[in-house]
Design a protein around this motif. Structure first.
Motif, PDB file in Angstrom:
ATOM      1  N   LYS A  72     -28.355  30.035  27.940  1.00  0.00           N
ATOM      2  CA  LYS A  72     -28.826  31.422  27.985  1.00  0.00           C
ATOM      3  C   LYS A  72     -27.712  32.407  27.613  1.00  0.00           C
ATOM      4  O   LYS A  72     -27.943  33.369  26.876  1.00  0.00           O
ATOM      5  N   LEU A  73     -26.508  32.187  28.107  1.00  0.00           N
ATOM      6  CA  LEU A  73     -25.401  33.094  27.837  1.00  0.00           C
ATOM      7  C   LEU A  73     -24.856  32.961  26.415  1.00  0.00           C
ATOM      8  O   LEU A  73     -24.315  33.924  25.862  1.00  0.00           O
ATOM      9  N   SER A  74     -24.997  31.795  25.822  1.00  0.00           N
ATOM     10  CA  SER A  74     -24.430  31.584  24.485  1.00  0.00           C
ATOM     11  C   SER A  74     -25.328  32.099  23.363  1.00  0.00           C
ATOM     12  O   SER A  74     -24.833  32.404  22.270  1.00  0.00           O
ATOM     13  N   LEU A  75     -26.612  32.220  23.603  1.00  0.00           N
ATOM     14  CA  LEU A  75     -27.515  32.697  22.545  1.00  0.00           C
ATOM     15  C   LEU A  75     -27.186  34.123  22.083  1.00  0.00           C
ATOM     16  O   LEU A  75     -27.077  34.354  20.872  1.00  0.00           O
ATOM     17  N   PRO A  76     -27.003  35.095  22.993  1.00  0.00           N
ATOM     18  CA  PRO A  76     -26.638  36.439  22.517  1.00  0.00           C
ATOM     19  C   PRO A  76     -25.277  36.466  21.804  1.00  0.00           C
ATOM     20  O   PRO A  76     -25.094  37.215  20.845  1.00  0.00           O
ATOM     21  N   MET A  77     -24.353  35.641  22.275  1.00  0.00           N
ATOM     22  CA  MET A  77     -23.038  35.576  21.635  1.00  0.00           C
ATOM     23  C   MET A  77     -23.177  35.084  20.190  1.00  0.00           C
ATOM     24  O   MET A  77     -22.592  35.655  19.274  1.00  0.00           O
ATOM     25  N   PHE A  78     -23.971  34.034  19.997  1.00  0.00           N
ATOM     26  CA  PHE A  78     -24.217  33.537  18.643  1.00  0.00           C
ATOM     27  C   PHE A  78     -24.934  34.608  17.808  1.00  0.00           C
ATOM     28  O   PHE A  78     -24.553  34.876  16.675  1.00  0.00           O
ATOM     29  N   TRP A  79     -25.993  35.182  18.367  1.00  0.00           N
ATOM     30  CA  TRP A  79     -26.811  36.148  17.633  1.00  0.00           C
ATOM     31  C   TRP A  79     -25.979  37.332  17.157  1.00  0.00           C
ATOM     32  O   TRP A  79     -26.105  37.769  16.017  1.00  0.00           O
ATOM     33  N   ASP A  80     -25.114  37.847  18.029  1.00  0.00           N
ATOM     34  CA  ASP A  80     -24.240  38.967  17.675  1.00  0.00           C
ATOM     35  C   ASP A  80     -23.280  38.560  16.557  1.00  0.00           C
ATOM     36  O   ASP A  80     -23.078  39.307  15.597  1.00  0.00           O
ATOM     37  N   SER A  81     -22.724  37.379  16.668  1.00  0.00           N
ATOM     38  CA  SER A  81     -21.798  36.879  15.651  1.00  0.00           C
ATOM     39  C   SER A  81     -22.507  36.697  14.308  1.00  0.00           C
ATOM     40  O   SER A  81     -21.962  37.020  13.250  1.00  0.00           O
ATOM     41  N   PHE A  82     -23.738  36.212  14.357  1.00  0.00           N
ATOM     42  CA  PHE A  82     -24.517  35.988  13.138  1.00  0.00           C
ATOM     43  C   PHE A  82     -24.850  37.320  12.459  1.00  0.00           C
ATOM     44  O   PHE A  82     -24.692  37.471  11.250  1.00  0.00           O
ATOM     45  N   HIS A  83     -25.319  38.270  13.254  1.00  0.00           N
ATOM     46  CA  HIS A  83     -25.718  39.562  12.687  1.00  0.00           C
ATOM     47  C   HIS A  83     -24.557  40.379  12.138  1.00  0.00           C
ATOM     48  O   HIS A  83     -24.730  41.143  11.184  1.00  0.00           O
ATOM     49  N   THR A  84     -23.402  40.231  12.736  1.00  0.00           N
ATOM     50  CA  THR A  84     -22.237  40.980  12.256  1.00  0.00           C
ATOM     51  C   THR A  84     -21.430  40.179  11.239  1.00  0.00           C
ATOM     52  O   THR A  84     -20.441  40.681  10.714  1.00  0.00           O
ATOM     53  N   ASN A  85     -21.876  38.943  10.982  1.00  0.00           N
ATOM     54  CA  ASN A  85     -21.156  38.036  10.089  1.00  0.00           C
ATOM     55  C   ASN A  85     -19.678  37.968  10.488  1.00  0.00           C
ATOM     56  O   ASN A  85     -18.780  38.111   9.668  1.00  0.00           O
ATOM     57  N   GLU A  86     -19.465  37.745  11.780  1.00  0.00           N
ATOM     58  CA  GLU A  86     -18.125  37.718  12.360  1.00  0.00           C
ATOM     59  C   GLU A  86     -17.221  36.740  11.616  1.00  0.00           C
ATOM     60  O   GLU A  86     -17.593  35.597  11.354  1.00  0.00           O
ATOM     61  N   MET A  87     -16.046  37.215  11.315  1.00  0.00           N
ATOM     62  CA  MET A  87     -15.037  36.396  10.625  1.00  0.00           C
ATOM     63  C   MET A  87     -13.877  36.135  11.578  1.00  0.00           C
ATOM     64  O   MET A  87     -13.636  36.894  12.508  1.00  0.00           O
ATOM     65  N   SER A  88     -13.154  35.104  11.287  1.00  0.00           N
ATOM     66  CA  SER A  88     -11.951  34.801  12.039  1.00  0.00           C
ATOM     67  C   SER A  88     -10.965  35.959  11.901  1.00  0.00           C
ATOM     68  O   SER A  88     -10.884  36.600  10.848  1.00  0.00           O
ATOM     69  N   SER A  89     -10.206  36.204  12.941  1.00  0.00           N
ATOM     70  CA  SER A  89      -9.191  37.253  12.867  1.00  0.00           C
ATOM     71  C   SER A  89      -7.941  36.765  12.140  1.00  0.00           C
ATOM     72  O   SER A  89      -7.072  37.554  11.795  1.00  0.00           O
TER      73      SER A  89
END
Length: 179
Positions: A111-128
């Motif tokens: 449950k806690l990991s789904l929003p984390m994934f979704w946010d990363s997917f939508h923002t196309n999060e890249m490595s720092s």
């Protein structure tokens, strides 16, 4: 109970297949790691993408194989204590452990990991890190892995109940053989 045992067999087959596919991920991780080390030391060339790919592959093997490990009964257990009891008592302890410990933990992480994934997917999060990879595929592994673990927990629960109700000979017995 027959329908539940079929569902259990389906879940087992999915986790068995994913577990066997993950064997190949181990090989890929070893090759990537070896090639990366050779290139880094022989040619003094390095890339954060290759280093990140190594930990993505490790994460994939670890997370995707949690359900497979549970299916194979190779997870951490208290056999030194349980071995003294009958198979029925062991089945009850397994049911208790699945319901009280495994399900709440795996469902909470799912449950806690789904929003984390979704946010990363939508923002196309890249490595720092410079030259790093996109992060959402690695973050997707968390809910997928815990979904597979939870599903395997359902399968194991079905098998233990089937054993206790006389619909199955042994709680750890395989419903079908895999070659």
């Amino acid at each position: 109970m027959t329908g539940l045992l079929r569902l259990s067999g389906l879940i087992d087959a999915v986790n068995e297949g994913i577990g066997k596919l993950a064997y190949w991920l181990v090989l890929v991780a070893v090759v990537v790691s070896s090639v990366n080390a050779v290139i880094r030391y022989a040619f003094n060339i390095s890339s954060n993408a290759w280093l990140e790919l190594q930990w993505y592959l490790f994460a994939a093997v670890f997370l995707l194989c949690a359900g497979y490990t549970f299916l194979r009964n190779e997870h951490i257990r208290i056999d030194i204590v349980l071995g003294r009891f009958s198979r029925r008592v062991q089945a009850w302890v397994d049911i208790f452990g699945i319901l009280v410990f495994m399900f709440p933990m795996s469902i909470l992480i799912l449950k806690l990991s789904l929003p984390m994934f979704w946010d990363s997917f939508h923002t196309n999060e890249m490595s720092s890190d410079a030259g790093g990879l996109i992060r959402w595929p690695a973050k997707l592994l968390i809910p997928v892995g815990f979904f597979l673990l939870t599903a395997q927990g359902v399968s194991e629960l079905i098998k233990r109940i089937a054993f206790l109700t006389g619909h199955r000979d042994e709680p750890g017995e395989k419903m079908h053989s895999h070659s």
